[in-house]
Scaffold this active site. Sequence first.
Site, mmCIF file in Angstrom:
data_model
loop_
_atom_site.group_PDB
_atom_site.id
_atom_site.type_symbol
_atom_site.label_atom_id
_atom_site.label_comp_id
_atom_site.label_asym_id
_atom_site.label_seq_id
_atom_site.Cartn_x
_atom_site.Cartn_y
_atom_site.Cartn_z
ATOM 1 N N PHE A 12 0.853 -1.185 0.000
ATOM 2 C CA PHE A 12 0.000 0.000 0.000
ATOM 3 C C PHE A 12 0.891 1.238 0.000
ATOM 4 C CE2 PHE A 12 -3.693 2.537 1.636
ATOM 5 C CZ PHE A 12 -4.620 2.105 0.697
ATOM 6 N N THR A 14 3.170 3.852 -2.956
ATOM 7 C CA THR A 14 2.789 4.812 -4.001
ATOM 8 C C THR A 14 1.775 4.211 -4.980
ATOM 9 O OG1 THR A 14 4.997 5.746 -3.840
ATOM 10 C CG2 THR A 14 3.762 6.296 -5.810
ATOM 11 N N GLU A 121 0.623 -4.519 -16.698
ATOM 12 C CA GLU A 121 0.725 -3.288 -17.486
ATOM 13 C C GLU A 121 1.517 -2.202 -16.753
ATOM 14 O OE1 GLU A 121 -0.650 -2.690 -20.804
ATOM 15 O OE2 GLU A 121 0.957 -1.271 -20.382
ATOM 16 N N ILE A 128 0.968 4.482 -19.449
ATOM 17 C CA ILE A 128 0.844 4.251 -20.903
ATOM 18 C C ILE A 128 0.523 2.767 -21.143
ATOM 19 C CG2 ILE A 128 2.000 4.436 -23.147
ATOM 20 C CD1 ILE A 128 4.033 6.327 -21.828
ATOM 21 N N GLU A 182 12.394 4.831 -7.360
ATOM 22 C CA GLU A 182 12.332 3.599 -6.578
ATOM 23 C C GLU A 182 12.923 3.859 -5.196
ATOM 24 O OE1 GLU A 182 11.018 0.697 -8.074
ATOM 25 O OE2 GLU A 182 10.560 2.250 -9.520
ATOM 26 N N ASP A 193 16.507 0.061 -14.578
ATOM 27 C CA ASP A 193 15.038 -0.010 -14.545
ATOM 28 C C ASP A 193 14.476 0.020 -15.976
ATOM 29 O OD1 ASP A 193 12.392 0.513 -12.841
ATOM 30 O OD2 ASP A 193 12.391 1.964 -14.480
ATOM 31 N N LYS A 197 12.343 -2.883 -18.327
ATOM 32 C CA LYS A 197 11.125 -2.586 -19.098
ATOM 33 C C LYS A 197 11.316 -2.960 -20.579
ATOM 34 C CE LYS A 197 9.835 0.999 -15.801
ATOM 35 N NZ LYS A 197 10.050 2.392 -15.404
HETATM 36 N N1 HSE Z 1 10.804 4.467 -10.750
HETATM 37 C C1 HSE Z 1 10.060 4.261 -11.943
HETATM 38 C C2 HSE Z 1 10.308 5.412 -12.891
HETATM 39 C C3 HSE Z 1 8.611 4.140 -11.607
HETATM 40 O O1 HSE Z 1 10.806 6.447 -12.444
HETATM 41 O O2 HSE Z 1 10.029 5.292 -14.076
HETATM 42 C C4 HSE Z 1 7.755 3.675 -12.752
HETATM 43 O O3 HSE Z 1 8.154 2.408 -13.210
#
Ligand code: HSE
Length: 325
Positions: A12, A14, A121, A128, A182, A193, A197
């Site tokens: 619980f 962000t 998603e 998006i 993060e 990160d 993705k």
């Molecule tokens: N920390 C990630 C970002 C959050 O800034 O894109 C969304 O995935």
Amino acid sequence: MKTPKKIGLFGFGTVGKGFYENLKKYPHISAKIAKVCVKRLDLPRIGHELYFTDNPDELLLDPQLDIIIELIDDPEAAKTYIQKSLLAGKDVISANKKMIGESLQEVSYWHDSFENRFLYEAAVGGGIPIVHTVDGFLRDQEVTEIRGILNGSSNYILTQMQANNWSFEKALREAQLKGFAERNPTLDISGIDAGYKLSILAYHAFGEVPSMKSFEIESIEGVTKEDIKRAKAKRRKIKLVASLKKSNHEIVCSVKPEAVGANDELYSVDYENNAVSVETLISGRHVFAGKGAGSLPTGSAVLEDLKRLLDGYSYQVSKKVRTVA
Ligand code: HSE
């Protein structure tokens, strides 16, 4: 009237709060949060009508729950909860790009082995709807390239440094305060990160899992005031560009700072916004842009997954060579 589906929610923070706030706005959605599992029960919280526990088994062993939504930042625990929930026959939604990006072989196996669904998603591009688009709408199209800005925090930092002359440290602090970064912001600024993705998009675009070891990944920490000045003089902006190409059956991926010109579709994508362009053989280039991080946008992607689950949707990953018949 149909009995609403019961949701067990892990986390619980962000995204969890964003999902909860969004769900409240759509009372016609036939699902309700039955239990929320958090690490710290003693923290003051919104959502007084919700049932909170700190015992994961209260969710994992509850046969009454239909859907598990996993929005925690611990990838190992997330994987355990997801696996157990899928094995127990529940549908699962996650936003855990690190866990999914690092475990795509297993994710692929889960997609092949379980009737119940696993959607994520919110793991790519915040609000998006890019996973759904690549997996569903473009499933029969040959994708040749995906290129974009896939991390909101690093884009926010670079924008503040270039548009408002902020220091890297100040911009990072603000990205953390706004809930974009993060808990470990190294993942955001290092490009890793965005790498997770890209891997997820590669899986849906090509049905293959690329090895992140082969990615060329460069942090935004090396971007200097001099670099910014030089880019400005040429009317360019430095962006952390994630790119994925398929040539000669090989997937080539990179995430690195690039000075893009005004003609580039990424030029005007500022602050926490993300953008993804998908090049296809038949229909050319499609560009998707929107809020890439933050509570409500990312929570809205979770809500969209919930609606898709209720509609009976599952990923196709139609370009994949199946691991299980
Ligand atoms: N920390 C990630 C970002 C959050 O800034 O894109 C969304 O995935």
